[in-house]
Design an enzyme around this catalytic site. Structure first.
Site, PDB file in Angstrom:
ATOM      1  N   ASP A  18      -0.277  30.370  -2.650  1.00  0.00           N
ATOM      2  CA  ASP A  18      -0.145  31.563  -1.824  1.00  0.00           C
ATOM      3  C   ASP A  18       1.322  31.980  -1.822  1.00  0.00           C
ATOM      4  O   ASP A  18       2.138  31.414  -2.557  1.00  0.00           O
ATOM      5  CB  ASP A  18      -0.658  31.308  -0.400  1.00  0.00           C
ATOM      6  CG  ASP A  18       0.099  30.191   0.306  1.00  0.00           C
ATOM      7  OD1 ASP A  18       1.097  29.679  -0.248  1.00  0.00           O
ATOM      8  OD2 ASP A  18      -0.299  29.826   1.430  1.00  0.00           O
ATOM      9  N   LYS A  48      -7.102  30.958  -5.671  1.00  0.00           N
ATOM     10  CA  LYS A  48      -6.476  30.458  -4.449  1.00  0.00           C
ATOM     11  C   LYS A  48      -7.536  30.063  -3.428  1.00  0.00           C
ATOM     12  O   LYS A  48      -7.509  28.955  -2.880  1.00  0.00           O
ATOM     13  CB  LYS A  48      -5.546  31.510  -3.846  1.00  0.00           C
ATOM     14  CG  LYS A  48      -4.809  31.012  -2.605  1.00  0.00           C
ATOM     15  CD  LYS A  48      -4.108  32.124  -1.858  1.00  0.00           C
ATOM     16  CE  LYS A  48      -5.069  32.880  -0.973  1.00  0.00           C
ATOM     17  NZ  LYS A  48      -4.397  33.823  -0.054  1.00  0.00           N
TER      18      LYS A  48
END
Length: 209
Positions: free
Chosen positions: A139, A121
């Site tokens: 996310d 991420k």
């Protein structure tokens, strides 16, 4: 309408309502972005923005932060939570950037994820924001919204990224990610999504009742 066409329409609408899709984290260099993203785990971007000005004023370069006493860093980042782990990680990350990458932040995924505290991420944030590379940033907001939109039916972040890369055109993947993130924050919230006011309502099968 197939999934690729839907994702393109979704991106077009989100770009229109969120013209500023830059990260909410405040940073002035790739190094600062990496550190800020590591600190953002399990806290808000707003809270990270409270501590990073003082952190970067005290340790303006990767080399400076790499040599910082952990106890001092713990005091600075304490309010972001998990401060011992975060202090250890950002010192180690700064050391890696300084010693292995000559104070530059790499763009390759395998290099970025070799930096302590940087997962896929975080690496995708850096690749998309700093280098303009196609990035799917998974996310909690993106996971929730894309599942509600029916683009994926999956909770595993790696699988979500893999699936979305197949249906979101490469040239808009970063805009899609940043737009979905903002939409999840401001409209499609976890508890009380504003479905009536949502610009994606006609493209979304989610039933909040």
């Amino acid at each position: 309408m197939n999934a690729i066409e839907r994702s393109s329409q979704i991106t077009e609408r989100l770009v229109a309502i969120y013209p500023d899709r830059r990260p909410l984290l405040v940073f002035e260099s790739p190094y600062q972005l990496v550190i800020a993203v590591i600190l953002s785990a399990q806290t808000t971007d707003a809270q990270v923005n409270v501590v990073t000005p003082g952190l970067f004023a005290r340790f303006p370069t990767p080399g400076a932060l790499a040599g910082a006493p952990q106890r001092e860093i713990e005091k600075i980042v304490h309010s972001t939570g998990f401060y011992r782990t975060k202090a250890r990680n950002i010192i180690a990350a700064a050391k890696a950037i300084h010693e292995r990458f000559g104070d530059g932040v790499p763009e390759l995924m395998e290099d970025l994820t070799s930096i302590p505290g940087v997962g896929r991420k975080s690496a995708n944030v850096v690749r998309g924001v700093v280098y303009g590379l196609p990035s799917i940033v998974v996310d909690t907001h993106l996971s929730r919204v894309t599942n509600r939109l029916g683009l994926v039916s999956e909770s595993n972040p790696a699988k979500i990224e893999q699936l979305l890369r197949k249906v979101v055109p490469e040239d808009v993947q970063t805009d899609f990610s940043m737009g979905i993130n903002l939409h999840g924050r401001y409209c499609c919230s976890a508890r009380k999504p504003d479905c009536q006011g949502c610009v994606l309502r006609d493209l979304c099968p989610f039933d909040p009742t």
